[in-house]
Enzyme design. Structure first.
Site, PDB file in Angstrom:
ATOM      1  N   ALA A  50       3.414  -2.295   9.042  1.00 32.31           N
ATOM      2  CA  ALA A  50       2.709  -3.278   9.875  1.00 32.31           C
ATOM      3  C   ALA A  50       3.418  -4.620   9.807  1.00 32.31           C
ATOM      4  O   ALA A  50       4.150  -4.899   8.863  1.00 32.31           O
ATOM      5  CB  ALA A  50       1.263  -3.451   9.389  1.00 32.31           C
ATOM      6  N   TRP A  51       3.180  -5.431  10.839  1.00 28.65           N
ATOM      7  CA  TRP A  51       3.476  -6.865  10.775  1.00 28.65           C
ATOM      8  C   TRP A  51       2.256  -7.476  10.112  1.00 28.65           C
ATOM      9  O   TRP A  51       1.177  -7.508  10.707  1.00 28.65           O
ATOM     10  CB  TRP A  51       3.678  -7.436  12.180  1.00 28.65           C
ATOM     11  CG  TRP A  51       3.876  -8.921  12.218  1.00 28.65           C
ATOM     12  CD1 TRP A  51       3.003  -9.886  11.787  1.00 28.65           C
ATOM     13  CD2 TRP A  51       5.018  -9.626  12.721  1.00 28.65           C
ATOM     14  NE1 TRP A  51       3.519 -11.132  11.981  1.00 28.65           N
ATOM     15  CE2 TRP A  51       4.762 -11.017  12.558  1.00 28.65           C
ATOM     16  CE3 TRP A  51       6.229  -9.220  13.297  1.00 28.65           C
ATOM     17  CZ2 TRP A  51       5.682 -11.989  12.959  1.00 28.65           C
ATOM     18  CZ3 TRP A  51       7.129 -10.207  13.695  1.00 28.65           C
ATOM     19  CH2 TRP A  51       6.856 -11.568  13.526  1.00 28.65           C
TER      20      TRP A  51
ATOM     21  N   ASP B 282      12.537   2.295  11.991  1.00 26.37           N
ATOM     22  CA  ASP B 282      11.873   1.195  12.708  1.00 26.37           C
ATOM     23  C   ASP B 282      10.834   1.832  13.625  1.00 26.37           C
ATOM     24  O   ASP B 282      11.184   2.492  14.611  1.00 26.37           O
ATOM     25  CB  ASP B 282      12.915   0.403  13.508  1.00 26.37           C
ATOM     26  CG  ASP B 282      12.301  -0.758  14.276  1.00 26.37           C
ATOM     27  OD1 ASP B 282      11.056  -0.822  14.391  1.00 26.37           O
ATOM     28  OD2 ASP B 282      13.072  -1.602  14.778  1.00 26.37           O
TER      29      ASP B 282
ATOM     30  N   TYR C 177      -2.885 -11.381  15.045  1.00 27.73           N
ATOM     31  CA  TYR C 177      -2.762 -10.227  14.147  1.00 27.73           C
ATOM     32  C   TYR C 177      -3.879  -9.221  14.424  1.00 27.73           C
ATOM     33  O   TYR C 177      -3.627  -8.017  14.557  1.00 27.73           O
ATOM     34  CB  TYR C 177      -2.813 -10.717  12.699  1.00 27.73           C
ATOM     35  CG  TYR C 177      -2.932  -9.635  11.650  1.00 27.73           C
ATOM     36  CD1 TYR C 177      -1.877  -8.772  11.381  1.00 27.73           C
ATOM     37  CD2 TYR C 177      -4.107  -9.471  10.916  1.00 27.73           C
ATOM     38  CE1 TYR C 177      -1.982  -7.784  10.419  1.00 27.73           C
ATOM     39  CE2 TYR C 177      -4.226  -8.489   9.946  1.00 27.73           C
ATOM     40  CZ  TYR C 177      -3.166  -7.648   9.703  1.00 27.73           C
ATOM     41  OH  TYR C 177      -3.274  -6.661   8.749  1.00 27.73           O
TER      42      TYR C 177
ATOM     43  N   LEU D  95       0.837  -1.216   0.000  1.00 24.74           N
ATOM     44  CA  LEU D  95       0.000   0.000   0.000  1.00 24.74           C
ATOM     45  C   LEU D  95       0.863   1.252   0.000  1.00 24.74           C
ATOM     46  O   LEU D  95       0.579   2.228  -0.714  1.00 24.74           O
ATOM     47  CB  LEU D  95      -0.924  -0.009   1.229  1.00 24.74           C
ATOM     48  CG  LEU D  95      -1.762   1.254   1.433  1.00 24.74           C
ATOM     49  CD1 LEU D  95      -2.688   1.504   0.238  1.00 24.74           C
ATOM     50  CD2 LEU D  95      -2.569   1.153   2.727  1.00 24.74           C
TER      51      LEU D  95
ATOM     52  N   THR E  59      -7.552  -3.005   9.716  1.00 23.08           N
ATOM     53  CA  THR E  59      -7.936  -4.237   9.027  1.00 23.08           C
ATOM     54  C   THR E  59      -9.290  -4.780   9.468  1.00 23.08           C
ATOM     55  O   THR E  59      -9.735  -4.524  10.597  1.00 23.08           O
ATOM     56  CB  THR E  59      -6.857  -5.316   9.307  1.00 23.08           C
ATOM     57  OG1 THR E  59      -7.316  -6.576   8.840  1.00 23.08           O
ATOM     58  CG2 THR E  59      -6.580  -5.461  10.797  1.00 23.08           C
ATOM     59  N   ASP E  60      -9.902  -5.563   8.593  1.00 24.87           N
ATOM     60  CA  ASP E  60     -11.120  -6.310   8.936  1.00 24.87           C
ATOM     61  C   ASP E  60     -10.878  -7.319  10.057  1.00 24.87           C
ATOM     62  O   ASP E  60     -11.833  -7.760  10.702  1.00 24.87           O
ATOM     63  CB  ASP E  60     -11.634  -7.055   7.702  1.00 24.87           C
ATOM     64  CG  ASP E  60     -10.576  -7.992   7.129  1.00 24.87           C
ATOM     65  OD1 ASP E  60      -9.518  -7.488   6.707  1.00 24.87           O
ATOM     66  OD2 ASP E  60     -10.791  -9.219   7.125  1.00 24.87           O
TER      67      ASP E  60
ATOM     68  N   TRP F 118      -8.435  -7.532   2.149  1.00 21.51           N
ATOM     69  CA  TRP F 118      -8.270  -8.282   0.887  1.00 21.51           C
ATOM     70  C   TRP F 118      -7.532  -7.436  -0.162  1.00 21.51           C
ATOM     71  O   TRP F 118      -7.968  -7.307  -1.305  1.00 21.51           O
ATOM     72  CB  TRP F 118      -9.638  -8.714   0.358  1.00 21.51           C
ATOM     73  CG  TRP F 118     -10.298  -9.831   1.111  1.00 21.51           C
ATOM     74  CD1 TRP F 118     -10.254 -10.052   2.465  1.00 21.51           C
ATOM     75  CD2 TRP F 118     -11.104 -10.887   0.560  1.00 21.51           C
ATOM     76  NE1 TRP F 118     -10.990 -11.163   2.785  1.00 21.51           N
ATOM     77  CE2 TRP F 118     -11.519 -11.696   1.647  1.00 21.51           C
ATOM     78  CE3 TRP F 118     -11.517 -11.214  -0.719  1.00 21.51           C
ATOM     79  CZ2 TRP F 118     -12.325 -12.817   1.461  1.00 21.51           C
ATOM     80  CZ3 TRP F 118     -12.330 -12.327  -0.892  1.00 21.51           C
ATOM     81  CH2 TRP F 118     -12.721 -13.114   0.180  1.00 21.51           C
TER      82      TRP F 118
HETATM   83  N1  LIG Z   1      -2.574  -6.868   2.626  1.00 20.25           N
HETATM   84  C1  LIG Z   1      -3.831  -6.931   3.014  1.00 20.25           C
HETATM   85  O1  LIG Z   1      -4.659  -7.687   2.465  1.00 20.25           O
HETATM   86  C2  LIG Z   1      -4.319  -6.056   4.138  1.00 20.25           C
HETATM   87  C3  LIG Z   1      -5.639  -6.242   4.574  1.00 20.25           C
HETATM   88  C4  LIG Z   1      -6.122  -5.428   5.610  1.00 20.25           C
HETATM   89  C5  LIG Z   1      -5.318  -4.450   6.149  1.00 20.25           C
HETATM   90  N2  LIG Z   1      -4.028  -4.318   5.726  1.00 20.25           N
HETATM   91  C6  LIG Z   1      -3.226  -3.280   6.356  1.00 20.25           C
HETATM   92  O2  LIG Z   1      -2.800  -2.396   5.346  1.00 20.25           O
HETATM   93  C7  LIG Z   1      -1.523  -1.840   5.695  1.00 20.25           C
HETATM   94  C8  LIG Z   1      -0.563  -2.033   4.543  1.00 20.25           C
HETATM   95  O3  LIG Z   1      -0.478  -3.427   4.276  1.00 20.25           O
HETATM   96  P1  LIG Z   1       0.401  -3.997   3.069  1.00 20.25           P
HETATM   97  O4  LIG Z   1      -0.335  -5.153   2.524  1.00 20.25           O
HETATM   98  O5  LIG Z   1       0.848  -2.875   2.208  1.00 20.25           O
HETATM   99  O6  LIG Z   1       1.617  -4.568   3.920  1.00 20.25           O
HETATM  100  P2  LIG Z   1       3.119  -4.911   3.509  1.00 20.25           P
HETATM  101  O7  LIG Z   1       3.285  -4.948   2.038  1.00 20.25           O
HETATM  102  O8  LIG Z   1       3.482  -6.110   4.320  1.00 20.25           O
HETATM  103  O9  LIG Z   1       3.870  -3.633   4.048  1.00 20.25           O
HETATM  104  C9  LIG Z   1       4.118  -3.447   5.412  1.00 20.25           C
HETATM  105  C10 LIG Z   1       5.417  -2.699   5.506  1.00 20.25           C
HETATM  106  O10 LIG Z   1       5.708  -2.462   6.885  1.00 20.25           O
HETATM  107  C11 LIG Z   1       7.107  -2.611   7.025  1.00 20.25           C
HETATM  108  N3  LIG Z   1       7.472  -2.834   8.411  1.00 20.25           N
HETATM  109  C12 LIG Z   1       7.376  -3.980   9.126  1.00 20.25           C
HETATM  110  N4  LIG Z   1       7.867  -3.780  10.365  1.00 20.25           N
HETATM  111  C13 LIG Z   1       8.284  -2.505  10.430  1.00 20.25           C
HETATM  112  C14 LIG Z   1       8.899  -1.699  11.430  1.00 20.25           C
HETATM  113  N5  LIG Z   1       9.187  -2.200  12.647  1.00 20.25           N
HETATM  114  N6  LIG Z   1       9.186  -0.409  11.144  1.00 20.25           N
HETATM  115  C15 LIG Z   1       8.916   0.102   9.921  1.00 20.25           C
HETATM  116  N7  LIG Z   1       8.340  -0.598   8.931  1.00 20.25           N
HETATM  117  C16 LIG Z   1       8.037  -1.893   9.189  1.00 20.25           C
HETATM  118  C17 LIG Z   1       7.458  -3.779   6.128  1.00 20.25           C
HETATM  119  O11 LIG Z   1       8.835  -3.806   5.872  1.00 20.25           O
HETATM  120  P3  LIG Z   1       9.548  -5.191   5.432  1.00 20.25           P
HETATM  121  O12 LIG Z   1       8.971  -5.512   4.087  1.00 20.25           O
HETATM  122  O13 LIG Z   1      11.000  -4.827   5.393  1.00 20.25           O
HETATM  123  O14 LIG Z   1       9.189  -6.186   6.469  1.00 20.25           O
HETATM  124  C18 LIG Z   1       6.632  -3.443   4.899  1.00 20.25           C
HETATM  125  O15 LIG Z   1       7.325  -2.584   4.054  1.00 20.25           O
HETATM  126  C19 LIG Z   1      -1.126  -2.521   7.000  1.00 20.25           C
HETATM  127  O16 LIG Z   1      -1.513  -1.708   8.074  1.00 20.25           O
HETATM  128  C20 LIG Z   1      -1.960  -3.785   7.021  1.00 20.25           C
HETATM  129  O17 LIG Z   1      -2.195  -4.217   8.335  1.00 20.25           O
HETATM  130  C21 LIG Z   1      -3.505  -5.080   4.728  1.00 20.25           C
END
Ligand SMILES: NC(=O)c1ccc[n+]([C@@H]2O[C@H](COP(=O)([O-])OP(=O)(O)OC[C@H]3O[C@@H](n4cnc5c(N)ncnc54)[C@H](OP(=O)(O)O)[C@@H]3O)[C@@H](O)[C@H]2O)c1
Length: 282
Positions: free
Chosen positions: A50-51, A26, A115, A2, A91-92, A141
């Site tokens: 996020a994790w 971090d 999570y 995102l 998130t959902d 999603w």
């Molecule tokens: N993907 C989905 O379907 C989904 C659904 C609902 C909500 N969300 C929410 O949407 C948001 C974006 O999700 P996304 O899918 O784009 O996630 P993503 O691709 O996993 O991106 C998360 C980012 O956070 C970084 N990160 C992890 N630990 C960190 C730390 N301690 N300090 C700084 N950065 C850190 C990760 O770095 P590394 O890559 O180096 O680990 C990664 O770049 C999140 O809040 C997630 O919870 C996602």
């Protein structure tokens, strides 16, 4: 995933923006967050960090909480000190997934996974610290060009396998990261009331329905996607049966919600195919 699409969309608006990857900041370290604020001096912060490893969080809840709970708390504290507004992405999974209708923005959270608990902690931290100066934007999603996701996996598997088995008893709203990015920008620019907003596509389907639509859009036979039950997969974290989110608050903000999921998927697909195959989106 995102964050990169959001950065690109904000740049297209001609707004000065700083993007920080984990190697730059971090978010679990409060002093590092304060230092980043001193350098960037932001008016608005969007926390996409996020994790996101849902299954791994079950065995590593403390580590997931550090990123998803303490991270937003650190960012909210820095925003409060500097007078910056915050958009926290959630998130959902904060819901239990058992409802028979879409979850409204003010529905009671009851996470059933590590999570989900850690993401709810993040929501509570920012709302508690900032109240009137923050938005919580829940999405679900997600798919996009900049990261592994279900749609990209289906594009790849369609090329590799004669058939794929996909669960057909979880319901949700497939959502393009670019649409969420646009929604976040609209929220910031509108000065809409603070609080919780749901940024997912309209309509709903199952993972199997989504996979079949991907196959159809790439010109493959959707019947090659076979429906299975979630119980056939033994995963550490329980998946919500219902991830469908309601969108009523957008109307109060005077912002149109994201449109139908099939329209978005059709628009996104060339970029996703290009990302998966190394080609050009045309
Ligand atoms: N993907 C989905 O379907 C989904 C659904 C609902 C909500 N969300 C929410 O949407 C948001 C974006 O999700 P996304 O899918 O784009 O996630 P993503 O691709 O996993 O991106 C998360 C980012 O956070 C970084 N990160 C992890 N630990 C960190 C730390 N301690 N300090 C700084 N950065 C850190 C990760 O770095 P590394 O890559 O180096 O680990 C990664 O770049 C999140 O809040 C997630 O919870 C996602």
């Amino acid at each position: 995933m995102l964050g990169q699409d959001l950065l690109a969309c904000v740049r297209r608006e001609g707004v000065a923006v700083t993007g920080l990857a984990r190697r730059d900041l971090d978010v679990t370290v409060a002093a590092a967050v304060r230092h980043a604020f001193q350098l960037a001096r932001p008016d608005v912060v969007v926390n996409c960090a996020a994790w996101t490893a849902v299954d791994d969080a079950e065995a590593h809840e403390a580590e997931a909480w550090a990123v998803n709970g303490r991270g937003p708390a650190n960012i909210a504290a820095a925003c409060a000190a500097d007078g910056a507004r915050l958009v926290q992405i959630s998130t959902d999974y904060v819901f239990d997934g058992t409802a028979l209708r879409p979850y409204a923005e003010d529905a009671g959270p009851a996470p059933r996974t590590a999570y989900g608990r850690t993401k709810l902690a993040g929501e509570q931290a920012v709302l508690g610290e900032l109240g009137d100066a923050c938005y919580v934007v829940r999405t679900a999603w997600l798919y996009g060009a900049h990261g592994p996701n279900f749609v990209r996996t289906m594009i790849r598997l369609e090329r590799q396998r004669p058939a794929v088995d996909v669960v057909d008893d979880q319901h949700g709203q497939p959502t393009w990261t670019v649409d969420v990015a646009r929604q976040i920008i609209a929220l910031i620019q509108s000065g809409a009331a603070p609080g919780i907003y749901h940024a997912t596509s309209s309509g709903q389907t199952t993972w199997c329905g989504l996979a079949r639509e991907v196959f159809r859009l790439v010109g493959a036979d959707p019947a090659r996607v076979r429906a299975i039950a979630s119980s056939a997969l033994d995963r550490p974290a329980r998946r919500p049966a219902n991830s469908v989110l309601g969108h009523d608050r957008w109307a109060l903000a005077g912002i149109a919600p994201i449109g139908g999921w099939q329209v978005a998927l059709r628009a996104a697909l060339p970029r996703l195919v290009a990302a998966e195959t190394g080609g050009s989106p045309g």
